[in-house]
Write an enzyme that holds these catalytic residues in place. Sequence first.
Site, PDB file in Angstrom:
ATOM      1  N   HIS A   1       9.174  -1.191   9.248  1.00 42.46           N
ATOM      2  CA  HIS A   1       8.214  -2.301   9.175  1.00 42.46           C
ATOM      3  C   HIS A   1       8.364  -3.109   7.874  1.00 42.46           C
ATOM      4  O   HIS A   1       8.717  -4.278   7.889  1.00 42.46           O
ATOM      5  CB  HIS A   1       6.780  -1.745   9.237  1.00 42.46           C
ATOM      6  CG  HIS A   1       6.489  -0.889  10.432  1.00 42.46           C
ATOM      7  ND1 HIS A   1       6.530  -1.341  11.730  1.00 42.46           N
ATOM      8  CD2 HIS A   1       6.138   0.418  10.503  1.00 42.46           C
ATOM      9  CE1 HIS A   1       6.221  -0.354  12.558  1.00 42.46           C
ATOM     10  NE2 HIS A   1       5.969   0.714  11.853  1.00 42.46           N
TER      11      HIS A   1
ATOM     12  N   ASP B   1       0.870  -1.187   0.000  1.00 46.03           N
ATOM     13  CA  ASP B   1       0.000   0.000   0.000  1.00 46.03           C
ATOM     14  C   ASP B   1       0.907   1.237   0.000  1.00 46.03           C
ATOM     15  O   ASP B   1       0.852   2.061   0.909  1.00 46.03           O
ATOM     16  CB  ASP B   1      -0.960  -0.002   1.197  1.00 46.03           C
ATOM     17  CG  ASP B   1      -0.257  -0.144   2.560  1.00 46.03           C
ATOM     18  OD1 ASP B   1      -0.838   0.314   3.564  1.00 46.03           O
ATOM     19  OD2 ASP B   1       0.864  -0.680   2.636  1.00 46.03           O
TER      20      ASP B   1
END
Length: 318
Positions: A243, A12
């Site tokens: 992340h 995303d």
Amino acid sequence: MTTPAPLYLDCDTGVDDSLALAYLLASPEIRLVGVGTVSGNVDARRAATNTLDLLALGRRDDVPVAVGAHDPLRGVYGGGAPGVHGRNGVGDVVLPSSGGAPEAVSAAELLLRLSDEHAGRLRVVAVGPLTNLALALRADPTLPERVLDVTVMGGAALHPGNVSPVGEANIACDPEAAAEVLAADWDVTLVPLDVTMANLLEETDRKALLEAGTALAPRLGEVLDLYFGFHAPTFGRRCSALHDPLAAAVAVGGVTPTVAPRVPVVVDATDGPGRGQTVCDLRGRYAGYPDVPGARTRVVLATDAPLAPHLMERLLTL
Ligand code: RIB
Ligand code: CA
């Protein structure tokens, strides 16, 4: 030198997704053969534009990019995280336009097509909500037979959530999808906040990117500016958690998990306060986290070395 493994990235494209994408471009262990986008940090179509722009800067505009799910399996897209990733998903930096266009097929269709083309060898890395993977599984439940392995940035085992007390963004955006992906007949490596929040990028690293004098690395340094500001109150200084690049590095073998038990993981898809939680059965904690027979999800709780030096070494080549 073994043949690079074909790899599909679902993302995303957001700021840390951008780092993961760039890292994969610089990793000789794999060959990026496709990218699917999903709404999360930003809507799926904007994420595809960001991905195309980054691929062009990385001189890899040969990689097909497909727009995936705008909404989760249940409910509607929540509008992204402009305070974290900027309104455009890349720190509100205006990247040079690739001039390219996404594929005519959906991300799920691209994933299925790639699984046929690279049957048995395709590696999947997912660093956004898992909607596209769930849709692909629904369209063709035999997908796991053609996928070598799946690595997911998502969840929180013993660590608090980041979008709720227990929910991590990628899982909490679409718990139904996450539950279907973890229940499928494949082995999943889950890279949760427990380990991603322990891997940081510092201003010295960002400065090195800005000064790299190459096409892509300096742009990544620009894209990180807003993201560093978001993390400042959490860590007491401008920096950022890594992340998505950590999930990519675990998949590629750039870092090695040192504590990663295979345990049952249940995604809470109820409508209660636990919605979006990854309930990991870590009761073996005091026995050295033995694998639980029959469990298919490996939960990474620690890795062998900090990611940042390895990540920087590869990003500075772009
Ligand atoms: O919780 C962190 C995850 O959510 C990362 O993938 C970040 O890009 C956002 O998608
Ligand atoms: Ca992401």
